[in-house]
Scaffold this active site. Sequence first.
Site, PDB file in Angstrom:
ATOM      1  N   SER A  84       0.830  -1.207   0.000  1.00  0.00           N
ATOM      2  CA  SER A  84       0.000   0.000   0.000  1.00  0.00           C
ATOM      3  C   SER A  84       0.867   1.260   0.000  1.00  0.00           C
ATOM      4  O   SER A  84       1.698   1.438  -0.872  1.00  0.00           O
ATOM      5  CB  SER A  84      -0.951  -0.042   1.207  1.00  0.00           C
ATOM      6  OG  SER A  84      -1.986   0.895   1.085  1.00  0.00           O
ATOM      7  N   ASP A 105      -5.776  -3.488  -2.265  1.00  0.00           N
ATOM      8  CA  ASP A 105      -4.707  -3.186  -1.312  1.00  0.00           C
ATOM      9  C   ASP A 105      -4.044  -4.454  -0.763  1.00  0.00           C
ATOM     10  O   ASP A 105      -4.703  -5.354  -0.271  1.00  0.00           O
ATOM     11  CB  ASP A 105      -5.309  -2.378  -0.151  1.00  0.00           C
ATOM     12  CG  ASP A 105      -4.262  -1.665   0.660  1.00  0.00           C
ATOM     13  OD1 ASP A 105      -3.333  -2.327   1.150  1.00  0.00           O
ATOM     14  OD2 ASP A 105      -4.374  -0.436   0.819  1.00  0.00           O
TER      15      ASP A 105
END
Length: 295
Positions: free
Chosen positions: A38, A184
């Site tokens: 991320s 993510d």
Amino acid sequence: MNVDGVFSGGGVKALAFIGAVEELQNQGYVFRRAAGTSAGAILAALTASGYTAEEIKSRLMSMSFEELIHIPLTDRVFPFMKWLFLYYRLGLYNGAQMETVLAQWLEEKGVRTFADLRPGSLKIICSDLTLGRIVVLPDDLKSTYGIDPATFSVAKAVRMSSSLPYFFIPVKIHGKRGKSVIVDGGVLSNFPLWIWEKQDGCRKRPVIGLKLSDEPDKLPEQKIRNAIQMFHALFKTMQRAHDSRYISKSISKDILFIPVSGIETTDFHMTHEEKEHLMNYGRQHALEFLKRWTK
């Protein structure tokens, strides 16, 4: 001293990493390889591409994070429409603008695809919801999706890893089994410290992990009094479970914990002072870490 780095996810709180990395670099530490999830993937990609913490800081301090959120015209004219479209788009905001900005920055260092980086110098973690598995880029591109890593955009890989569920629209790519929905990496591994270990548990060089939380035994218990709190607890538990099981007492000594609190992951409206505070906070924790770290 040459080291390998691992950056956890954490949204805008990852600004603390910049101060920490700046201090590490000032004291002579060089990241030969970098991995991240991320927001950590952004730092890892920029570091692997040759950016110094000072250069990254200069760019981020002069820009508004709101520039990274692409809001469709329909959402601007009819704000309530984004909630209606969420059902079909699977996210509120398009991450294309973030990818474009990152691509421009990387290109200034001569990096477009993974072929432009030193082999093995960058690992990015994503979550493939369609296949239900962790994906490591560029390693899994060929075997899982039939894509040549030499042709795959580093900026797109980072965007995939940073597609926070429901906030950003997921990236869809075509693989051997059809279309995959990628979100993510933090959903399955928010802190991939395991990435630089060989099968026998050995490491090529010292590893420094940078994690935006307290140490595992100091994490606060989650309060669950209603369904919304339970949803948050479920998501946090999924993020922590895989990585926390891996982190032992012996491995914890290699982790620079930065317990950022009071700032939301998606607080894209941060002031100049708040950014500066986060970076200084990271720098302070790096100094404390280096005082006790044994290579």
